[in-house]
Structure formats: structure tokens, C-alpha cells
Design a protein around this motif. Sequence first.
Motif, PDB file in Angstrom:
ATOM      1  N   ALA A 175       5.846  -4.237   4.339  1.00  0.00           N
ATOM      2  CA  ALA A 175       5.880  -4.858   5.670  1.00  0.00           C
ATOM      3  C   ALA A 175       7.091  -4.320   6.414  1.00  0.00           C
ATOM      4  O   ALA A 175       8.184  -4.228   5.848  1.00  0.00           O
ATOM      5  N   ASP A 176       6.892  -3.967   7.683  1.00  0.00           N
ATOM      6  CA  ASP A 176       7.996  -3.398   8.444  1.00  0.00           C
ATOM      7  C   ASP A 176       7.840  -3.722   9.927  1.00  0.00           C
ATOM      8  O   ASP A 176       6.733  -3.705  10.473  1.00  0.00           O
ATOM      9  N   SER A 177       8.970  -4.026  10.573  1.00  0.00           N
ATOM     10  CA  SER A 177       8.967  -4.323  12.003  1.00  0.00           C
ATOM     11  C   SER A 177       9.813  -3.326  12.794  1.00  0.00           C
ATOM     12  O   SER A 177       9.969  -3.473  14.002  1.00  0.00           O
ATOM     13  N   ARG A 178      10.366  -2.352  12.111  1.00  0.00           N
ATOM     14  CA  ARG A 178      11.295  -1.423  12.759  1.00  0.00           C
ATOM     15  C   ARG A 178      10.674  -0.073  13.082  1.00  0.00           C
ATOM     16  O   ARG A 178      11.127   0.614  13.987  1.00  0.00           O
ATOM     17  N   VAL A 179       9.662   0.335  12.335  1.00  0.00           N
ATOM     18  CA  VAL A 179       9.076   1.663  12.498  1.00  0.00           C
ATOM     19  C   VAL A 179       7.622   1.525  12.953  1.00  0.00           C
ATOM     20  O   VAL A 179       6.804   0.929  12.257  1.00  0.00           O
TER      21      VAL A 179
END
Length: 219
Positions: A175-179
Motif C-alpha cells: 500500500a502506498d500513498s506517495r508514488v
Amino acid sequence: MSPERLNERLRKTLSRGRVAETRPAGCPDIPLYLFDPAVLEGPLSHDEAQAVVAEPAYWSFCWASGQVLAQWILEHPDIVRGKVVLDFGTGSGVVAVAAALAGAARVIACDLDPAALDAAAANAELNGVVLEFFEDWNRRPEDIDLVTAADVLYDPENRPLLEVFRAAAPEVLLADSRVRNLGNDRYEKQAVIEARTWPDLNEFEEFNRVRIYRVKAGG
């Protein structure tokens, strides 16, 4: 692991810091010991601000991606059931706890920060689950079925982790919110879910949009 141990850790960064039991909005079924914003009755002093920047207690917040991934696992327990799961960069331990609650056979919380491992241990005890703890990724067990990770790509230099994870286990859940674009076709996007760091740090709205990716066995 008592909350007071976490308070001792936190006060190395913020002298008036303490944790409190809370339930993040993005995964309300998992109580956690997290930073208590009630201690901030006024603005941080210069020295406090410098200490927080120099040695941030990441583990005392439940970041948006961690909440989303934990909730996703609780809602899709078949992803972890009966498997050996390693949670990389475990932080508060929320994802590791979710995997244990969802029926994983064995869950390993891995983090370079000893304070994060203390937090994960306290939060595992709070939720009545058992975790194992590793500080050194390179000394991990060899029989891992699934690697989980949330918000570990904040630094561009961490991008090679995508292939490191694939080499370490047949399945990866990220899970990622930066890329916005991982640049790796092996990682299949599963969902995009909104969440906010808990306690809320008033981050840019773009960082509240979490993308879940999965590499399946044989993928």
C-alpha cells in the motif's frame, strides 16, 4: 509490553509526549497505542520541534497506507490465512496485527527501529495476537509466503524494494500513498482508498489517497 515503555521511547523525541489507546478511523476494529495529541496544549517549542524533526517517532502514528492495508486484509482474510507473513517497516504494527487477526499462520514484524518493534509488541498484546520480531531484514526466515509493506516508497532510493520483495516471497501486498506510478507491471493495482493519518497530521490531500498493489504467486 506496557504503554509506559512506549512513553519512555516517545519522550526521547518529545519530552511531554505520551501514547493513548485509540482506534484509527481507517481500521476501527484494531485498537492501537498511538501519540496522544491532547498533550499539545500549545505549539511546540523550538527545541521540541528540532527533536521531532531529528528523530521522528513514526511508530506513534498510524499512517494512511497502514490503515488501508490493515483493513483490506481484515476484509480479504484469504490473502493471509494459513500463510507466513512478513510485514516490512512495520511501524505501529497495524498491518502485522491485522494479518494475525485474519488467520495468518505466522506473522513477522520487521523494522530497523527498536522503538517500532516495541510499539508493535504492545499493539499485538493489546489485540490478543502473537507476532515475531526482526530488526534485520537480511536475517529474515526463508519460508515467507507473503511480504506486506505500507508507505515504504517515500524515498526514491527505496524503489528497488519492489524487486527485493518479489525475490523474498511468492506474493507481495503493498500500500502506498506517495508514488502514483510504481513503474513495475508485476504489481497489479487492487484498489484506491481514501484515509488520513491518525492522529491527523493535516497532510496534503494527495497523501490521503492510498493505492493497494498485489503480486500474486507465479506473477
